[in-house]
Design a protein around this motif. Structure first.
Motif, mmCIF file in Angstrom:
data_model
loop_
_atom_site.group_PDB
_atom_site.id
_atom_site.type_symbol
_atom_site.label_atom_id
_atom_site.label_comp_id
_atom_site.label_asym_id
_atom_site.label_seq_id
_atom_site.Cartn_x
_atom_site.Cartn_y
_atom_site.Cartn_z
ATOM 1 N N MET A 139 9.695 3.352 54.586
ATOM 2 C CA MET A 139 10.080 4.686 55.398
ATOM 3 C C MET A 139 8.963 4.758 56.530
ATOM 4 O O MET A 139 9.114 5.190 57.540
ATOM 5 N N THR A 140 7.657 4.847 55.894
ATOM 6 C CA THR A 140 6.804 5.336 56.947
ATOM 7 C C THR A 140 6.365 4.345 57.887
ATOM 8 O O THR A 140 6.002 4.478 59.107
ATOM 9 N N LEU A 141 6.519 2.795 57.471
ATOM 10 C CA LEU A 141 6.707 1.778 58.673
ATOM 11 C C LEU A 141 7.643 2.065 59.636
ATOM 12 O O LEU A 141 7.007 1.974 61.050
ATOM 13 N N THR A 142 8.702 2.363 59.443
ATOM 14 C CA THR A 142 9.689 2.411 60.348
ATOM 15 C C THR A 142 9.332 4.020 61.212
ATOM 16 O O THR A 142 9.483 3.775 62.680
ATOM 17 N N SER A 143 8.916 4.962 60.713
ATOM 18 C CA SER A 143 8.455 6.178 61.298
ATOM 19 C C SER A 143 7.387 5.848 62.326
ATOM 20 O O SER A 143 7.253 6.340 63.258
ATOM 21 N N GLN A 144 6.422 4.868 61.760
ATOM 22 C CA GLN A 144 5.285 4.610 62.547
ATOM 23 C C GLN A 144 5.818 3.775 64.033
ATOM 24 O O GLN A 144 5.316 3.912 65.135
ATOM 25 N N MET A 145 6.683 2.786 63.755
ATOM 26 C CA MET A 145 7.411 2.060 64.917
ATOM 27 C C MET A 145 8.026 2.967 65.735
ATOM 28 O O MET A 145 7.879 2.868 67.105
ATOM 29 N N GLY A 146 8.777 3.934 65.041
ATOM 30 C CA GLY A 146 9.265 5.165 66.049
ATOM 31 C C GLY A 146 8.412 5.749 66.921
ATOM 32 O O GLY A 146 8.342 5.892 68.258
ATOM 33 N N ILE A 147 7.240 6.240 66.333
ATOM 34 C CA ILE A 147 6.092 6.814 67.117
ATOM 35 C C ILE A 147 5.671 5.957 68.016
ATOM 36 O O ILE A 147 5.241 6.379 69.427
ATOM 37 N N GLY A 148 5.367 4.565 67.670
ATOM 38 C CA GLY A 148 4.892 3.828 68.969
ATOM 39 C C GLY A 148 5.849 3.585 69.874
ATOM 40 O O GLY A 148 5.289 3.796 71.227
ATOM 41 N N LEU A 149 7.091 3.588 69.716
ATOM 42 C CA LEU A 149 8.281 3.658 70.712
ATOM 43 C C LEU A 149 8.067 4.934 71.597
ATOM 44 O O LEU A 149 8.140 4.994 72.999
ATOM 45 N N GLY A 150 8.131 5.970 70.954
ATOM 46 C CA GLY A 150 8.293 7.498 71.672
ATOM 47 C C GLY A 150 6.949 7.485 72.462
ATOM 48 O O GLY A 150 7.151 7.698 73.679
ATOM 49 N N SER A 151 5.569 7.166 71.922
ATOM 50 C CA SER A 151 4.451 7.199 72.709
ATOM 51 C C SER A 151 4.498 6.403 73.956
ATOM 52 O O SER A 151 4.101 6.539 75.065
#
Length: 394
Positions: A139-151
């Motif tokens: 779950m946190t890995l997916t969140s970090q991937m989303g944060i990377g894409l968002g930034s």
């Protein structure tokens, strides 16, 4: 973990992770709040105060956690959280003065507490058996991937639309998430079909809750501190040291990629009796990497510290989160997740201020050495407890 889940359970977990990816993209835009503060004429102190302000709603949601869990099912909780984010991002996109950022950051705190805690509880409730830590890692890995894409998306948009324009697409993603939130599953995994043990009441329940609260704030607060201090202070240190005039990306970027890769490749070790050895090794490596970080002077040394630091921290966060949530009654795990978030955010956003005073008075090497000592002290308290837990699996 995936092999032990039925097809319908894997589908539900996929929905949770998909929603987490969307939410991560929304979170990625939050890194541009400090840039907006600068555009509007604010200072670094203003940005820090706004960051602390966003923690206050997390406390409020944690206080009301049980009531909210009883009245709002997970889909509605997530939808409400994303609505807070959508309104916050609209305010940021329209902000022309620093005053407009005050309600925006309060909404950010409410959105984070309602959304992230719901997704975290959704991931753990669907995990079979003792795979809570592994599900949190995914779950946190997916969140970090989303944060990377968002930034990354924000970095591409800013030259064309300006800093305010960065927040329009995340706002649309938040609105899209609100529509899709109705598909968020609230059913637990197959092993949860067994009747839960009767909840404790009276003095025993109060004593257990106090003990769990203490563990949450000590363990998760220190984990937040171990994350917040290096990531905030390494850029400051390099900016103040002329002999180290190189980019903080050697540490920051390496750390982030190491955290993601370690969770992707090694999270399956966070299961059963193996987890105890992994946690002990991570505590040792984390403390050593932080202590050595204070003595680093070259890009290669910062990269080496980042690899050790990121690898250890990567597995400690999901393991410790699963440990404290696993001690709560299943019916109240969602409410306790809010306290976990609050403790972590206090450690990551508020406590580094005290270490900033140490850095100003005694230097950054001393600061990292003291942080390593704090990690060792918490490990000395926590590891015996984990040893007793590990014995229950044998």
């Amino acid at each position: 973990m995936w092999q032990q889940m039925r097809r319908e359970e894997r589908l539900k977990m996929g929905i949770v992770l998909g929603m987490t990816l969307i939410y991560g993209c929304v979170l990625g835009s939050q890194f541009y709040v400090a840039r907006l503060v600068n555009v509007l004429g604010g200072s670094a102190t203003d940005a820090g105060l706004l960051l602390i302000l966003s923690v206050l709603p997390v406390f409020g949601v944690a206080m009301l956690g049980r009531r909210l869990a009883r009245r709002l099912p997970p889909p509605q909780m997530l939808s409400l959280g994303l609505a807070c984010h959508a309104l916050q991002l609209l305010l940021l996109a329209k902000a022309s003065t620093l005053t407009m950022l005050l309600p925006a950051m309060l909404l950010s705190g409410f959105g984070y507490a309602l959304s992230f805690a719901t997704l975290l509880n959704g991931a753990t409730s669907l995990a079979p058996g003792t795979h809570y830590a592994q599900s949190i890692a995914y779950m946190t890995l997916t969140s970090q991937m989303g944060i990377g894409l968002g930034s990354l998306l924000a970095a591409l948009i800013e030259p064309a639309l300006g800093t305010n324009g960065v927040f329009w697409i995340p706002m649309l993603l938040a609105l899209t998430g609100m529509v899709l939130a109705s598909r968020l599953p609230s059913a637990a995994a197959a092993n949860a079909a067994a009747p839960p043990p009767p909840p404790l009441t009276g003095k025993i329940a109060k004593a257990r809750n106090r003990s769990l609260m203490f563990e949450i704030f000590l363990l998760m607060g220190v984990l937040g501190l171990a994350f917040g201090v290096p990531l905030q202070f390494v850029p400051m240190w390099l900016a103040r040291a002329p002999e180290m005039a190189f980019s903080p990306a050697y540490f920051l970027t390496t750390s982030f990629f190491t955290i993601m890769l370690t969770r992707l490749l090694f999270s399956h070790h966070l299961n059963g009796p193996r987890e105890f050895g992994v946690v002990v090794a991570c505590f040792v490596v984390l403390a050593l990497s932080i202590a050595v970080l204070g003595q680093a002077h070259t890009p290669a040394q910062f990269v080496a510290c980042a690899i050790a630091y990121g690898g250890a921290y990567s597995l400690m966060y999901p393991s410790c989160t699963a440990y404290v949530l696993g001690k709560a009654d299943p019916a109240e795990r969602g409410a306790w997740a809010n306290w976990v978030l609050l403790a972590y955010e206090v450690g990551a956003r508020c406590l580094p201020a005290a270490f900033g005073i140490i850095a100003d008075q005694g230097g950054f090497p001393l600061t990292f050495l003291l942080l390593a000592a704090v990690v060792v002290a918490v490990a000395a308290w926590h590891v015996p407890r984990r040893r007793r837990l590990a014995r229950t699996f044998n």
